[in-house]
Design a protein around this motif. Structure first.
Motif, short mmCIF file in Angstrom:
data_model
loop_
_atom_site.label_atom_id
_atom_site.label_comp_id
_atom_site.label_asym_id
_atom_site.label_seq_id
_atom_site.Cartn_x
_atom_site.Cartn_y
_atom_site.Cartn_z
N CYS A 16 26.26 52.47 37.08
CA CYS A 16 27.63 52.79 36.70
C CYS A 16 27.84 54.30 36.75
O CYS A 16 26.91 55.08 36.54
N VAL A 17 29.09 54.67 37.03
CA VAL A 17 29.48 56.07 37.01
C VAL A 17 30.62 56.18 36.01
O VAL A 17 31.74 55.79 36.29
N GLY A 18 30.30 56.62 34.83
CA GLY A 18 31.31 56.75 33.79
C GLY A 18 31.51 55.48 32.99
O GLY A 18 30.87 54.46 33.22
N PRO A 19 32.45 55.55 32.05
CA PRO A 19 32.71 54.41 31.17
C PRO A 19 33.56 53.33 31.84
O PRO A 19 34.13 53.54 32.91
N VAL A 20 33.66 52.20 31.19
CA VAL A 20 34.53 51.11 31.64
C VAL A 20 35.98 51.54 31.40
O VAL A 20 36.37 51.82 30.27
N VAL A 21 36.77 51.60 32.50
CA VAL A 21 38.14 52.12 32.39
C VAL A 21 39.19 51.28 33.10
O VAL A 21 40.38 51.53 32.96
N VAL A 22 38.76 50.28 33.91
CA VAL A 22 39.73 49.48 34.66
C VAL A 22 39.40 47.99 34.55
O VAL A 22 38.27 47.61 34.26
N THR A 23 40.41 47.18 34.83
CA THR A 23 40.24 45.75 35.02
C THR A 23 40.60 45.45 36.46
O THR A 23 41.66 45.89 36.94
N VAL A 24 39.74 44.73 37.16
CA VAL A 24 40.00 44.31 38.53
C VAL A 24 40.22 42.80 38.49
O VAL A 24 39.40 42.06 37.96
N LEU A 25 41.35 42.37 39.07
CA LEU A 25 41.71 40.95 39.10
C LEU A 25 41.71 40.46 40.54
O LEU A 25 42.12 41.19 41.45
N ASP A 26 41.30 39.21 40.74
CA ASP A 26 41.37 38.61 42.07
C ASP A 26 42.71 37.91 42.24
O ASP A 26 43.59 37.99 41.37
N ALA A 27 42.87 37.20 43.34
CA ALA A 27 44.15 36.57 43.67
C ALA A 27 44.57 35.48 42.68
O ALA A 27 45.76 35.15 42.60
N VAL A 28 43.63 34.93 41.92
CA VAL A 28 43.97 33.90 40.94
C VAL A 28 43.84 34.40 39.50
O VAL A 28 43.72 33.62 38.57
N ASN A 29 43.82 35.71 39.34
CA ASN A 29 43.80 36.39 38.04
C ASN A 29 42.47 36.31 37.28
O ASN A 29 42.44 36.56 36.08
N ALA A 30 41.39 35.94 37.95
CA ALA A 30 40.07 36.08 37.33
C ALA A 30 39.71 37.55 37.47
O ALA A 30 40.03 38.19 38.46
N GLY A 31 39.07 38.10 36.46
CA GLY A 31 38.81 39.53 36.53
C GLY A 31 37.60 39.99 35.78
O GLY A 31 36.93 39.22 35.10
N ALA A 32 37.34 41.28 35.96
CA ALA A 32 36.23 41.93 35.27
C ALA A 32 36.61 43.37 34.99
O ALA A 32 37.29 44.01 35.79
N ASP A 33 36.16 43.86 33.85
CA ASP A 33 36.34 45.27 33.51
C ASP A 33 35.20 46.06 34.11
O ASP A 33 34.07 45.55 34.23
#
Length: 99
Positions: A16-33
């Motif tokens: 990792c580079v830095g802290p957790v700052v974003v949420t990435v969502l796929d086309a069906v709204n499943a995601g990960a921070d």
């Protein structure tokens, strides 16, 4: 934070580079921070993905991830020949199409 962020793919060897700052969502709204680094790598590997800054994220985190993802090949940690458009970055595909 111990370990790596949830956006880091198990086969991606990078830290990792830095802290957790974003949420990435796929086309069906499943995601990960994730951190900006893994957020960009995940977004580059998704068709129809989106990125959103978390409430405490630094200004511009989501746009940095979005811009970085355009130059990253999907599943960039996988070696081998790349011949299909889905295997190239968005920037590479635009260049190949003469745009």
């Amino acid at each position: 934070m111990t370990g790596r962020c949830p956006a880091a793919h198990p086969e991606d060897p990078t830290a990792c580079v830095g802290p957790v700052v974003v949420t990435v969502l796929d086309a069906v709204n499943a995601g990960a921070d994730g951190c900006e680094h893994h957020g960009a790598r995940l977004l580059a590997s998704l068709a129809g993905g989106r990125v959103y800054a978390l409430p405490d994220a630094p200004q511009g985190a989501a746009i940095r991830v979005f811009k970085a993802s355009a130059g990253i090949r999907p599943f960039c940690w996988v070696d081998g020949p790349r011949t299909e458009p889905s295997q190239f970055s968005a920037i590479e595909n635009r260049a190949r199409q003469g745009r």
